[in-house]
Motif scaffolding. Structure first.
Motif, short mmCIF file in Angstrom:
data_model
loop_
_atom_site.label_atom_id
_atom_site.label_comp_id
_atom_site.label_asym_id
_atom_site.label_seq_id
_atom_site.Cartn_x
_atom_site.Cartn_y
_atom_site.Cartn_z
N PRO A 53 -4.75 1.24 -88.69
CA PRO A 53 -5.16 1.59 -87.32
C PRO A 53 -4.18 2.52 -86.61
N ALA A 54 -2.87 2.29 -86.79
CA ALA A 54 -1.90 3.15 -86.10
C ALA A 54 -1.97 4.58 -86.63
N ARG A 55 -2.18 4.70 -87.92
CA ARG A 55 -2.29 6.04 -88.52
C ARG A 55 -3.57 6.73 -88.06
N ARG A 56 -4.68 5.99 -88.05
CA ARG A 56 -5.94 6.57 -87.59
C ARG A 56 -5.85 7.00 -86.13
N LEU A 57 -5.19 6.19 -85.33
CA LEU A 57 -5.08 6.53 -83.90
C LEU A 57 -4.32 7.83 -83.70
N LEU A 58 -3.21 8.00 -84.42
CA LEU A 58 -2.44 9.23 -84.27
C LEU A 58 -3.24 10.43 -84.74
N ASP A 59 -3.99 10.27 -85.84
CA ASP A 59 -4.83 11.37 -86.32
C ASP A 59 -5.93 11.71 -85.32
N MET A 60 -6.51 10.68 -84.70
CA MET A 60 -7.56 10.93 -83.70
C MET A 60 -7.00 11.64 -82.48
N LEU A 61 -5.83 11.22 -82.03
CA LEU A 61 -5.21 11.90 -80.89
C LEU A 61 -4.90 13.36 -81.23
N ALA A 62 -4.40 13.60 -82.44
CA ALA A 62 -4.06 14.97 -82.83
C ALA A 62 -5.31 15.83 -82.95
N GLU A 63 -6.39 15.27 -83.45
CA GLU A 63 -7.64 16.02 -83.57
C GLU A 63 -8.18 16.38 -82.19
N LEU A 69 2.99 2.64 -74.57
CA LEU A 69 4.35 2.49 -74.05
C LEU A 69 4.49 1.23 -73.20
N HIS A 70 3.47 0.90 -72.42
CA HIS A 70 3.57 -0.24 -71.52
C HIS A 70 3.14 -1.56 -72.16
N ASP A 71 2.16 -1.49 -73.07
CA ASP A 71 1.53 -2.73 -73.53
C ASP A 71 1.90 -3.15 -74.94
N PHE A 72 2.38 -2.21 -75.77
CA PHE A 72 2.59 -2.59 -77.17
C PHE A 72 3.92 -3.32 -77.33
N ASP A 73 3.81 -4.56 -77.78
CA ASP A 73 4.99 -5.35 -78.10
C ASP A 73 5.01 -5.61 -79.60
N ASP A 74 4.18 -6.55 -80.05
CA ASP A 74 4.09 -6.79 -81.49
C ASP A 74 2.65 -7.03 -81.93
N ASP A 75 1.69 -6.72 -81.04
CA ASP A 75 0.27 -6.91 -81.35
C ASP A 75 -0.30 -5.62 -81.94
N LEU A 76 -0.36 -5.56 -83.26
CA LEU A 76 -0.89 -4.36 -83.90
C LEU A 76 -2.38 -4.17 -83.64
N GLY A 77 -3.05 -5.23 -83.19
CA GLY A 77 -4.46 -5.10 -82.86
C GLY A 77 -4.71 -4.11 -81.74
N LEU A 78 -3.68 -3.82 -80.93
CA LEU A 78 -3.83 -2.84 -79.85
C LEU A 78 -4.23 -1.48 -80.40
#
Length: 741
Positions: free
Chosen positions: A402-412, A439-448
């Motif tokens: 999910p983190a990788r997909r999110l960065l790719d989606m933002l870049a696209e 930045l504000h909400d991510f602690d250790d919940d990768l589901g975000l």
């Protein structure tokens, strides 16, 4: 030759060392091995292909969209069509490998022993990963039987030394041979990867029976009958190179995560010149745990979220590299504040993860695919992504993480952004919102990350639908203008070709060049060039011109009399359809009648003077022939001149709708635009911005010239994360001390 013949009592020889090269006995035994191997592999390959259709159909049913589903259905058809060619190619290679001097096929993209990686296209890297992974796994599983088989093959082939790297029956050789045979298949890489999995499941799994079978037969034939099998492990260099291929490909398997990080660790170690397993000095403070690292990073993340970033604002890749070093130093200081004593070092894997994420964001700030504004925005995600990588090391091994997909989606989303196309700040605000949420909400919940992916996907779909409607309108308007332009050009060409070099009376020329040319255009647009109406309109042009020919005898007078009523009927019908008033049509026909009667000798000569009078043509009638004549002349000159030799033409013809380009005209701000439509009529390329509004349109040679001049460039279509990993592996594979590209 059957193996039974190879060990007939009269032929059994206790072969403990080797046969001389060319010895007939060795040739017989090798032929027997070849027959056994090809027969068994052919059976296994057949079993594999029997399951391809079902596996592809299952994937098609689960496909995320229609396009993906069609890839799998197209793959099914292609596999059925090319199955025999693949089987023939594969068995032919196996036979060649087991020739008089056995050789393994040369891997085309495998990394060298020195650790240098050959970076090739993503699809090839995916295949390389599949081949390397299955080879490494099966070599470890079959080490004992393979080692014994290699020793016996070496004996019957003249004493050559065979091991996992050059044995013709090693999993690596058999897998690479199948990869080369797969060159017969033109299919999506997802289809190929499925087939590689099936090859592993059915063919490579069948080596469990093939190796013992060949070993047993060679033993019965007297080849090293007392040899004791001993497990041998693959060379560390080979294993590291295979995992490095997985890094370069951005591996797919969740289980590959540790292998990927381990290989990257080896590459980092080589660059730093440190021993991979060197223990810390006894007096040194213990390395911080992952839990401690996450706590320290959370403090720094909080400062960054509050806009009090402890790290200077980045302005480029070099500054980002300095920022990464500064971040590591700040992290160590923060750890010291949390535990009361600054640690002297981190655990090697943790330090490598920190450096790897730092290099990822260096790439982002060096990648001119992203506009500078978006680069700076995405660069703020370094700490959240570092925490994500420490929490889940699969981030660098799974494309669907999910983190990788999110960065790719933002870049696209960022790739097509420009202030002009985002006047309402809709896209910028959305990207900024995602960054702020992390930045504000991510602690250790990768589901975000997964939740943000879903929200961003819904936003992108809304944008796509809006842009699609605008694109459709732009394409339809462009298509309409092109149809009109081509119809005008065609009408002018038909009239000018028929007039030739004749000097027509002004009235006749005026009717043809303006009123009738407009009627031809209207007929082309409404009825088409193959219609009866268009043929009749062209016949009128011929007859109207023929009516001006000299009248010298009774036959020519009779011809003119026959033409006159047809000309009158055609003019009445045609001129009425292009907005002529009835009174104007009558006036024109009266002028023509006087002209024809004078030519027939039925009226005084002064009647012809009426031909010189003003032609009553409505303002809506365009002078088509006069306007299109220069363009027609240019077309004729272009047809006789040799086409310009622009190497980029091939690149232009390869462009597909959906490709993004950046246009940088001299003296104007750069603009990013997507290829939306290629005209089937003129071949022109239509470009729109993110909102679907037209930016430009180019003829192929015009676009090629812009690419050649540097005023336009094609933006990469590959996902950001994939390109970043390629660049990182390339950089780490260079000798220590080599400056970054």
């Amino acid at each position: 030759m059957a193996m039974a013949e190879a060990y007939e009592p009269s032929k059994v020889v206790n072969l403990h060392q080797r046969l001389e090269p060319g010895h007939p006995r060795g040739g017989e035994l090798l032929q027997a091995v070849r027959d056994m191997a090809t027969r068994r592999l052919q059976q296994l390959l057949g079993q594999m292909f029997e399951h391809v259709d079902d596996a592809l159909f299952d994937l098609a049913e689960k496909a995320e969209n229609n396009a993906a589903q069609m890839h799998y259905f197209d793959g099914m058809r292609e596999v059925r069509r090319r199955r025999l060619a693949i089987e023939r190619s594969y068995l032919s290679q196996v036979t060649r490998m087991l020739g008089p001097m056995p050789v393994a096929p040369r891997a085309t993209t495998a990394p060298s022993a020195s650790g240098e990686l050959s970076l090739v296209a993503d699809d090839e890297l995916e295949e390389s990963l599949a081949v390397t992974s299955m080879a490494s796994k099966n070599e470890a599983r079959l080490a004992q039987e393979l080692h014994a088989l290699n020793q016996r093959l070496g004996v019957i082939c003249g004493g050559i030394k065979l091991d996992e790297s050059n044995s013709p029956l090693a999993p690596a050789a058999l897998a690479e041979a199948f990869r080369q045979a797969m060159g017969e298949l033109e299919a999506d890489v997802r289809v190929k990867l499925l087939i590689y999995k099936l090859f592993d499941r059915y063919v490579m799994a069948g080596l469990d029976a093939l190796y013992p079978e060949i070993n047993a037969e060679l033993m019965r034939a007297g080849v090293l009958p007392q040899f004791r099998q001993g497990a041998r492990h693959a060379a560390p260099e080979h294993a590291a190179a295979g995992a490095a291929s997985a890094v370069a490909a951005g591996g797919q398997d969740a289980g590959a995560a540790e292998d990927v990080l381990e290989t990257l660790s080896q590459l980092f170690n080589a660059r730093r010149g440190r021993a991979p397993t060197a223990p810390p000095p006894a007096a040194a403070a213990p390395a911080p745990s992952v839990h401690e690292l996450l706590g320290a990073l959370s403090v720094l993340q909080s400062q960054l979220a509050d806009h009090a970033s402890p790290v200077p604002a980045s302005t480029g890749a070099q500054q980002s590299a300095a920022d990464a070093a500064a971040l590591k130093s700040l992290l160590m200081s923060q750890l010291g504040a949390l535990r009361g004593a600054r640690p002297s070092a981190m655990a090697g894997m943790d330090e490598d993860t920190i450096d790897l994420v730092g290099m990822l964001f260096e790439f982002i700030l060096a990648d001119d695919t992203l506009p500078p504004t978006m680069q700076a925005l995405l660069a703020r995600l370094q700490i959240p992504y570092l925490k994500a990588a420490l929490l889940d090391r699969r981030l660098f091994a799974q494309r669907q993480h999910p983190a990788r997909r999110l960065l790719d989606m933002l870049a696209e989303l960022a790739k097509g952004w420009s202030p002009e196309a985002d006047r309402d700040h809709r896209v910028f605000d959305r990207v900024k919102s995602v960054v702020e949420r992390l930045l504000h909400d991510f602690d250790d919940d990768l589901g975000l990350f997964e939740r943000l992916c879903g929200e961003l996907a819904a936003f992108q779909e809304t944008l796509r639908r809006r842009a699609e409607l605008a694109e459709q309108r732009v394409a339809e308007a462009t298509h309409g203008r092109e149809r009109l332009e081509l119809a005008r050009r065609r009408a002018a060409r038909e009239i000018l070709d028929r007039i030739g070099g004749r000097a027509l009376p002004p009235l006749v020329h005026g009717v043809l060049a303006r009123a009738w040319a407009n009627y031809l255009v209207l007929t082309l647009l409404r009825q088409g060039e193959d219609s009866l109406e268009f043929s009749e309109a062209l016949r009128f042009v011929d007859e109207f011109i023929a009516s001006t020919l000299p009248v010298r005898d009774a036959e020519s007078r009779q011809t003119l009399r026959q033409l006159m009523p047809r000309i009158e009927r055609s003019l009445r019908r045609g001129l009425a359809s292009v907005a002529f008033q009835e009174s104007d049509i009558e006036r024109l026909l009266a002028q023509l009648t006087g002209y024809y009667r004078e030519r027939l000798g039925e009226a005084p000569a002064q009647a012809a003077s009426s031909m010189e009078g003003p032609l009553p043509i409505p303002d809506s009638i365009q002078p088509i022939v006069e306007q299109e004549a220069p363009a027609l002349q240019a077309e004729r000159e272009a047809a006789t001149a040799p086409p310009p030799e622009i190497p980029q033409l091939e690149q232009v013809y390869a462009l597909k709708p959906g490709t993004w380009l950046e246009f940088c005209p001299t003296g104007a701000p750069a603009e990013r635009a997507k290829l939306s439509w290629i005209s089937p009529m003129s071949g022109r390329y239509l470009f729109v911005n993110r909102r679907g509004l037209k930016v430009a349109d180019y003829a192929p040679h015009e676009l090629a010239a812009a690419l050649a001049a540097g005023s336009a460039r094609v933006l990469p279509a590959e996902p950001l994360f994939d390109r970043a990993l390629d660049a990182i592996v390339d950089r780490l594979s260079q000798p220590p001390g080599t400056p970054a590209a």
